[in-house]
Design a protein around this motif. Structure first.
Motif, mmCIF file in Angstrom:
data_model
loop_
_atom_site.group_PDB
_atom_site.id
_atom_site.type_symbol
_atom_site.label_atom_id
_atom_site.label_comp_id
_atom_site.label_asym_id
_atom_site.label_seq_id
_atom_site.Cartn_x
_atom_site.Cartn_y
_atom_site.Cartn_z
ATOM 1 N N UNK A 77 0.812 -1.222 0.000
ATOM 2 C CA UNK A 77 0.000 0.000 0.000
ATOM 3 C C UNK A 77 0.844 1.269 0.000
ATOM 4 N N UNK A 78 2.120 1.155 0.351
ATOM 5 C CA UNK A 78 3.002 2.320 0.361
ATOM 6 C C UNK A 78 3.741 2.504 -0.956
ATOM 7 N N UNK A 79 3.788 1.455 -1.794
ATOM 8 C CA UNK A 79 4.543 1.536 -3.035
ATOM 9 C C UNK A 79 3.749 2.216 -4.145
ATOM 10 N N UNK A 80 4.490 2.987 -4.938
ATOM 11 C CA UNK A 80 3.922 3.520 -6.167
ATOM 12 C C UNK A 80 3.832 2.394 -7.190
ATOM 13 N N UNK A 81 2.990 2.527 -8.215
ATOM 14 C CA UNK A 81 2.995 1.528 -9.283
ATOM 15 C C UNK A 81 4.415 1.373 -9.837
ATOM 16 N N UNK A 82 4.900 0.132 -9.891
ATOM 17 C CA UNK A 82 6.266 -0.106 -10.331
ATOM 18 C C UNK A 82 7.301 0.043 -9.237
ATOM 19 N N UNK A 83 6.876 0.445 -8.039
ATOM 20 C CA UNK A 83 7.798 0.601 -6.929
ATOM 21 C C UNK A 83 8.240 -0.741 -6.374
ATOM 22 N N UNK A 84 9.305 -0.714 -5.572
ATOM 23 C CA UNK A 84 9.852 -1.970 -5.065
ATOM 24 C C UNK A 84 10.211 -1.855 -3.583
ATOM 25 N N UNK A 85 10.178 -3.004 -2.922
ATOM 26 C CA UNK A 85 10.603 -3.119 -1.536
ATOM 27 C C UNK A 85 11.745 -4.115 -1.497
ATOM 28 N N UNK A 86 12.801 -3.800 -0.746
ATOM 29 C CA UNK A 86 13.984 -4.647 -0.687
ATOM 30 C C UNK A 86 14.357 -4.909 0.760
ATOM 31 N N UNK A 87 14.606 -6.177 1.068
ATOM 32 C CA UNK A 87 14.949 -6.579 2.426
ATOM 33 C C UNK A 87 16.127 -7.550 2.374
ATOM 34 N N UNK A 88 17.099 -7.341 3.249
ATOM 35 C CA UNK A 88 18.237 -8.253 3.359
ATOM 36 C C UNK A 88 17.901 -9.377 4.329
ATOM 37 N N UNK A 89 18.410 -10.573 4.039
ATOM 38 C CA UNK A 89 18.184 -11.701 4.924
ATOM 39 C C UNK A 89 19.359 -12.656 4.817
ATOM 40 N N UNK A 90 19.329 -13.739 5.568
ATOM 41 C CA UNK A 90 20.420 -14.713 5.506
ATOM 42 C C UNK A 90 20.100 -15.781 4.459
ATOM 43 N N UNK A 91 21.112 -16.519 4.059
ATOM 44 C CA UNK A 91 20.933 -17.530 3.007
ATOM 45 C C UNK A 91 19.888 -18.566 3.396
ATOM 46 N N UNK A 92 19.899 -19.012 4.639
ATOM 47 C CA UNK A 92 18.980 -20.084 5.039
ATOM 48 C C UNK A 92 17.540 -19.579 5.177
ATOM 49 N N UNK A 93 17.341 -18.268 5.215
ATOM 50 C CA UNK A 93 15.997 -17.713 5.366
ATOM 51 C C UNK A 93 15.376 -17.316 4.035
ATOM 52 N N UNK A 94 16.128 -17.420 2.951
ATOM 53 C CA UNK A 94 15.646 -16.840 1.696
ATOM 54 C C UNK A 94 14.368 -17.488 1.182
ATOM 55 N N UNK A 95 14.251 -18.809 1.280
ATOM 56 C CA UNK A 95 13.055 -19.476 0.741
ATOM 57 C C UNK A 95 11.793 -18.974 1.426
ATOM 58 N N UNK A 96 11.821 -18.920 2.741
ATOM 59 C CA UNK A 96 10.650 -18.449 3.480
ATOM 60 C C UNK A 96 10.407 -16.966 3.241
ATOM 61 N N UNK A 97 11.474 -16.199 3.127
ATOM 62 C CA UNK A 97 11.325 -14.768 2.874
ATOM 63 C C UNK A 97 10.674 -14.513 1.519
ATOM 64 N N UNK A 98 11.094 -15.254 0.514
ATOM 65 C CA UNK A 98 10.494 -15.116 -0.817
ATOM 66 C C UNK A 98 9.017 -15.499 -0.773
ATOM 67 N N UNK A 99 8.699 -16.600 -0.098
ATOM 68 C CA UNK A 99 7.292 -16.994 0.025
ATOM 69 C C UNK A 99 6.472 -15.912 0.727
#
Length: 261
Positions: free
Chosen positions: A212-234
């Motif tokens: 709801x905060x992003x403009x059309x075409x806007x993006x959100x970026x978050x850093x995480x650890x390698x073992x957390x990436x699958x759950x983070x993507x989901x």
């Protein structure tokens, strides 16, 4: 400080080595270049020897080509997070509004503003000390610093206008915080490290509210650890974001990127 003798330099290196500093020569060079007097050198070496982060001792950290002010008790920006900045710029090179959540020193926001040139910049953190530090770092870019819990800290008129939403959230699982290097666990705020049971509590909150905060075409970026990436993507995909994972093996960096279509 004008100069120190080789004996003085050697003494600094020796003291840092004795304190367990792996990169004693490099740290000595930075301390000698930053201190203005021999007394300041001695005080800085003493602080480093007690385990304070080098960046807190120096009062600054290098990040994405900038010198970022870092005050005691404020999260130290990591060089791997430069990858998040680069991914944001690649994803949304024309962003006119930038938000840096969990901003700490404001390093990410400052780096994005410096690269974009004339973007409207807002940074936010729940820690008042971090907000005060960030305010100093974003001042050259006309940025606005806000204190509060994630999106609650932001002006409501940013809803639907944000081109880049960067959130360097805490992602260390609660029961692993005690395993962190002493520099982090003893000198950085717990709120900037502890991500809850599996380390993803704050990431989930950011993902849930981002769209709801992003403009059309806007993006959100978050850093995480390698073992957390699958759950983070989901998690990002469940929040209705078009999601991809970017990885830098060189920097050991993993960034989840979600876009609003």
């Amino acid at each position: 400080m004008t100069s120190l003798s080789e004996t003085g330099t050697s003494a600094v290196v020796s003291a840092l080595r004795a304190a367990g500093c792996v990169f004693a020569e490099d740290e000595a060079e930075l301390i000698l270049a930053t201190a203005r007097t021999p007394d300041e050198v001695a005080a800085m070496v003493d602080r480093r020897a007690t385990g304070q982060p080098l960046e807190h001792v120096l009062g600054w950290a290098e990040f994405h080509g900038l010198r970022i002010l870092v005050e005691p008790g404020v999260f130290v920006p990591r060089r791997r997070t430069e990858f998040l900045v680069d991914q944001a710029l690649a994803q949304a090179p024309g962003a006119s509004v930038v938000v840096d959540l969990c901003c700490g020193s404001g390093a990410v926001g400052a780096a994005l503003a410096a690269a974009l040139g004339d973007a409207e910049l807002h940074v936010a953190d729940i820690d008042p000390a971090a907000v005060a530090c960030a305010r100093r770092n974003i001042a050259p870019y006309g940025g606005h610093a806000h204190a509060g819990d994630l999106f609650d800290a932001l002006p409501t008129d940013l809803r639907g206008r944000t081109g880049i939403l960067a959130a360097n959230v805490p992602y260390v699982p609660s029961d692993e915080v005690g395993l962190l290097p002493a520099e982090a666990r003893d000198h950085e705020p717990l709120v900037s490290l502890d991500g809850g049971g599996d380390g993803l509590d704050v990431l989930r909150r950011v993902a849930a509210g981002a769209r709801e905060w992003l403009a059309p075409g806007g993006c959100v970026l978050v850093e995480t650890s390698e073992r957390q990436t699958d759950e983070a993507v989901r998690t990002f995909r469940r929040a209705g974001l078009t999601t991809r994972l970017a990885v830098s093996e060189e920097l050991y960096a993993n960034v989840v990127i979600g876009a609003r279509d």
